[in-house]
Design an enzyme around this catalytic site. Sequence first.
Site, PDB file in Angstrom:
ATOM      1  N   PRO A 243       0.686  -1.064   0.154  1.00  0.00           N
ATOM      2  CA  PRO A 243       0.046   0.201  -0.043  1.00  0.00           C
ATOM      3  C   PRO A 243       1.166   1.332  -0.140  1.00  0.00           C
ATOM      4  CG  PRO A 243      -0.359  -1.278   1.787  1.00  0.00           C
ATOM      5  CD  PRO A 243       0.236  -1.856   0.951  1.00  0.00           C
ATOM      6  N   ASN A 244       0.538   2.423  -0.416  1.00  0.00           N
ATOM      7  CA  ASN A 244       1.125   3.479  -0.919  1.00  0.00           C
ATOM      8  C   ASN A 244       2.375   3.413  -1.577  1.00  0.00           C
ATOM      9  OD1 ASN A 244      -0.933   4.919   0.406  1.00  0.00           O
ATOM     10  ND2 ASN A 244      -0.496   3.664   2.364  1.00  0.00           N
TER      11      ASN A 244
ATOM     12  N   ARG B 103       5.295  10.936  -2.264  1.00  0.00           N
ATOM     13  CA  ARG B 103       5.047  10.564  -0.447  1.00  0.00           C
ATOM     14  C   ARG B 103       5.688  10.893   0.111  1.00  0.00           C
ATOM     15  NH1 ARG B 103       4.333   4.586   2.171  1.00  0.00           N
ATOM     16  NH2 ARG B 103       3.443   5.293   3.894  1.00  0.00           N
TER      17      ARG B 103
ATOM     18  N   TYR C 156      11.076   9.005   1.307  1.00  0.00           N
ATOM     19  CA  TYR C 156      11.077   8.131   0.355  1.00  0.00           C
ATOM     20  C   TYR C 156      11.625   7.885  -0.564  1.00  0.00           C
ATOM     21  CZ  TYR C 156       7.864   5.637   3.756  1.00  0.00           C
ATOM     22  OH  TYR C 156       7.531   5.519   4.389  1.00  0.00           O
TER      23      TYR C 156
ATOM     24  N   ASN D  17       7.708  -5.494  -0.880  1.00  0.00           N
ATOM     25  CA  ASN D  17       8.289  -4.555   0.193  1.00  0.00           C
ATOM     26  C   ASN D  17       6.411  -4.679   0.259  1.00  0.00           C
ATOM     27  OD1 ASN D  17       7.858  -2.486   1.549  1.00  0.00           O
ATOM     28  ND2 ASN D  17       9.270  -0.940  -0.343  1.00  0.00           N
TER      29      ASN D  17
ATOM     30  N   ALA E 178       2.963  -1.013   4.949  1.00  0.00           N
ATOM     31  CA  ALA E 178       2.207  -0.572   6.482  1.00  0.00           C
ATOM     32  C   ALA E 178       2.012  -2.163   6.891  1.00  0.00           C
ATOM     33  CB  ALA E 178       1.313   0.128   6.508  1.00  0.00           C
TER      34      ALA E 178
ATOM     35  N   HIS F  50       3.819  -4.965   9.521  1.00  0.00           N
ATOM     36  CA  HIS F  50       3.830  -4.968  10.609  1.00  0.00           C
ATOM     37  C   HIS F  50       2.683  -5.852  11.381  1.00  0.00           C
ATOM     38  CE1 HIS F  50       7.060  -1.811   9.811  1.00  0.00           C
ATOM     39  NE2 HIS F  50       6.233  -1.413   8.883  1.00  0.00           N
TER      40      HIS F  50
ATOM     41  N   ASP G 258       0.765 -15.917   6.435  1.00  0.00           N
ATOM     42  CA  ASP G 258       0.745 -17.124   6.507  1.00  0.00           C
ATOM     43  C   ASP G 258       0.583 -17.070   4.505  1.00  0.00           C
ATOM     44  OD1 ASP G 258       0.374 -17.392   9.337  1.00  0.00           O
ATOM     45  OD2 ASP G 258      -1.943 -17.193   8.868  1.00  0.00           O
TER      46      ASP G 258
ATOM     47  N   GLU H 292      12.398 -10.132   2.082  1.00  0.00           N
ATOM     48  CA  GLU H 292      11.097  -8.423   1.823  1.00  0.00           C
ATOM     49  C   GLU H 292      12.384  -7.067   1.785  1.00  0.00           C
ATOM     50  OE1 GLU H 292       9.971  -6.935   6.806  1.00  0.00           O
ATOM     51  OE2 GLU H 292       9.899  -8.825   6.718  1.00  0.00           O
TER      52      GLU H 292
ATOM     53  N   HIS I 279      12.365  -2.984   1.782  1.00  0.00           N
ATOM     54  CA  HIS I 279      12.180  -1.516   3.413  1.00  0.00           C
ATOM     55  C   HIS I 279      13.228  -0.148   2.293  1.00  0.00           C
ATOM     56  CE1 HIS I 279       9.123  -3.702   5.246  1.00  0.00           C
ATOM     57  NE2 HIS I 279       9.952  -4.444   5.663  1.00  0.00           N
TER      58      HIS I 279
ATOM     59  N   SER J  80      13.394   2.214   3.290  1.00  0.00           N
ATOM     60  CA  SER J  80      14.209   3.338   4.830  1.00  0.00           C
ATOM     61  C   SER J  80      14.357   2.380   6.034  1.00  0.00           C
ATOM     62  CB  SER J  80      13.065   4.519   5.299  1.00  0.00           C
ATOM     63  OG  SER J  80      11.226   3.608   5.946  1.00  0.00           O
TER      64      SER J  80
ATOM     65  N   ARG K  58      13.202   3.660  12.215  1.00  0.00           N
ATOM     66  CA  ARG K  58      11.713   4.857  12.653  1.00  0.00           C
ATOM     67  C   ARG K  58      10.513   4.568  14.277  1.00  0.00           C
ATOM     68  NH1 ARG K  58       9.097   4.572   6.654  1.00  0.00           N
ATOM     69  NH2 ARG K  58       8.102   6.258   7.945  1.00  0.00           N
TER      70      ARG K  58
ATOM     71  N   ARG L  56       7.011   0.457  13.384  1.00  0.00           N
ATOM     72  CA  ARG L  56       7.715  -0.307  11.997  1.00  0.00           C
ATOM     73  C   ARG L  56       8.751  -1.254  12.629  1.00  0.00           C
ATOM     74  NH1 ARG L  56       5.506   3.172   8.930  1.00  0.00           N
ATOM     75  NH2 ARG L  56       5.154   4.814   9.272  1.00  0.00           N
TER      76      ARG L  56
END
Length: 146
Positions: free
Chosen positions: A10-11, A18, A23, A74, A77, A80, A87, A98, A100, A102, A107, A111
């Site tokens: 998301p985002n 953003r 970012y 990535n 949100a 977390h 699953d 995984e 990210h 940042s 942070r 997070r």
Amino acid sequence: MADVLVLHGPNLNLLGTREPEIYGSATLSDINAMLKKRAEEAGLGLDCLQSNHEGVLVDAIQQARGKYDYIIFNAAAFTHYSIAIRDAIAAVEIPVIEVHISNIHKREEFRHNSVLAPVAMGQICGLGVASYLAALEAIIFNLNSK
């Protein structure tokens, strides 16, 4: 030839505008183009998908079985708190890296925890958009080491 699926949560469709102080200025299209170029050079297939919807990402992970050899993810949100995504990763038995942009550990406290990390092959964070490229390079290294 191996195939890689890149999932953006998301985002991330808002990258470039953003919170550029966190970012950066690269867009999602920039990231995808960079990854596709490097994958092509390495002889890998690479597909990308972004969604703001948890179920779409779960479906993509489940549908990756038998089609993709690795996933770069990535989850933003969802990292977390999404047990559903965690699953799905555990169920498909595809190595997931995984990523990210940042450093999530520098942070806000909420997070710092990743529910995905225990089922991921590894985690790369804090390198900006190069976090994605580092994940792809790890995949290339693994494939060449076999």
